[in-house]
Design a protein around this motif. Sequence first.
Motif, short mmCIF file in Angstrom:
data_model
loop_
_atom_site.label_atom_id
_atom_site.label_comp_id
_atom_site.label_asym_id
_atom_site.label_seq_id
_atom_site.Cartn_x
_atom_site.Cartn_y
_atom_site.Cartn_z
N GLU A 194 0.84 -1.19 0.00
CA GLU A 194 0.00 0.00 0.00
C GLU A 194 0.88 1.24 0.00
OE1 GLU A 194 -4.00 1.80 2.04
OE2 GLU A 194 -2.97 0.17 3.07
N VAL A 195 0.40 2.28 -0.66
CA VAL A 195 1.08 3.57 -0.69
C VAL A 195 0.12 4.58 -0.07
CG1 VAL A 195 2.07 5.37 -2.16
CG2 VAL A 195 2.34 2.95 -2.79
N LEU A 196 0.57 5.24 0.99
CA LEU A 196 -0.27 6.22 1.66
C LEU A 196 -0.40 7.48 0.79
CD1 LEU A 196 1.13 5.84 5.28
CD2 LEU A 196 -0.90 4.77 4.27
N PRO A 197 -1.50 8.25 0.96
CA PRO A 197 -1.70 9.44 0.12
C PRO A 197 -0.52 10.41 0.12
CG PRO A 197 -3.70 8.93 1.32
CD PRO A 197 -2.64 8.00 1.85
N ALA A 198 0.07 10.67 1.27
CA ALA A 198 1.21 11.60 1.32
C ALA A 198 2.40 11.03 0.54
CB ALA A 198 1.61 11.89 2.76
N GLU A 199 2.63 9.72 0.66
CA GLU A 199 3.73 9.07 -0.07
C GLU A 199 3.48 9.16 -1.58
OE1 GLU A 199 4.56 5.69 3.38
OE2 GLU A 199 3.28 5.20 1.66
N TRP A 200 2.25 8.94 -1.99
CA TRP A 200 1.87 9.03 -3.40
C TRP A 200 2.22 10.42 -3.95
CZ3 TRP A 200 -0.09 5.38 -6.75
CH2 TRP A 200 -0.65 5.85 -7.95
N ASP A 201 1.81 11.44 -3.21
CA ASP A 201 2.06 12.83 -3.65
C ASP A 201 3.55 13.16 -3.72
OD1 ASP A 201 -0.68 13.18 -3.85
OD2 ASP A 201 -0.86 14.21 -1.91
N ILE A 202 4.31 12.68 -2.75
CA ILE A 202 5.76 12.94 -2.74
C ILE A 202 6.41 12.30 -3.96
CG2 ILE A 202 7.93 12.39 -1.54
CD1 ILE A 202 6.24 12.62 1.12
N ILE A 203 6.02 11.06 -4.26
CA ILE A 203 6.61 10.38 -5.41
C ILE A 203 6.19 11.05 -6.71
CG2 ILE A 203 6.61 8.21 -6.71
CD1 ILE A 203 6.71 6.84 -3.91
N LEU A 204 4.95 11.48 -6.81
CA LEU A 204 4.54 12.21 -8.02
C LEU A 204 5.36 13.48 -8.19
CD1 LEU A 204 0.65 11.87 -8.12
CD2 LEU A 204 2.35 10.68 -9.53
N ASP A 205 5.62 14.16 -7.08
CA ASP A 205 6.44 15.36 -7.13
C ASP A 205 7.86 15.03 -7.59
OD1 ASP A 205 6.85 18.20 -6.66
OD2 ASP A 205 8.05 17.59 -4.93
N MET A 206 8.42 13.94 -7.08
CA MET A 206 9.76 13.51 -7.48
C MET A 206 9.80 13.17 -8.98
SD MET A 206 10.57 11.10 -4.20
CE MET A 206 12.35 10.92 -4.22
N ALA A 207 8.68 12.66 -9.49
CA ALA A 207 8.59 12.28 -10.90
C ALA A 207 8.23 13.47 -11.79
CB ALA A 207 7.55 11.18 -11.08
#
Length: 148
Positions: A121-134
Motif C-alpha cells: 500500500e502507498v499512503l496518500p502523502a507518499e503518493w504525492d511525494i513520489i509524483l512530485d519527485m517524478a
Amino acid sequence: MARRWLMKSEPDVYSWDDLVAEGEGTWDGVRNHRAKNNMIAMARGDQLFFYHSNTGLEIVGIAQVSVTGIKDPTDPDGKWACVKIKPVRKLARPVSLKEIKADPRLARMELVRLMRLSVSEVLPAEWDIILDMAKEANAPMRARSTDS
C-alpha cells in the motif's frame, strides 16, 4: 475513498512496456500472504505505481485496477488471489529506489520497510511525494492516454 498501491515486477519477466502492449494484465503468481491480502483489499479504479524490481529499481508508471476478486490461475489449489490492471500513463521521469530511500519523508513507506513485499500500500502523502519527485505533482489522477 480509493486507495493507492505499488506492484513490483522484474522487467525481464513482465515490464511496463509489456503491460502497455497488452492493454490489461493479470497480476498473478504472488505467494506472500500480506501481498495477497493487499490484492484482496483492492477496488476497481484504485491506482498503483508500477515498479521495476531487480533491474532498474524504479517506479516507471501508473496503472489502475480493472478487475478484482479473481482466483489466481497459476494456483491449482485456489488459495491465492490476483487482479487485473490497465496502464494509465508512464511517469514523466522514473523515480529510483535510491531517491525514495534518500527522502526522510518516505522512511516509513512499505517499499522501504518491507523490501521483499511485491504488492504494497502507498499512503496518500507518499503518493504525492513520489509524483512530485517524478515531476508529476500537478498531473490529474484520471486516466489519460497511455504512452510507452
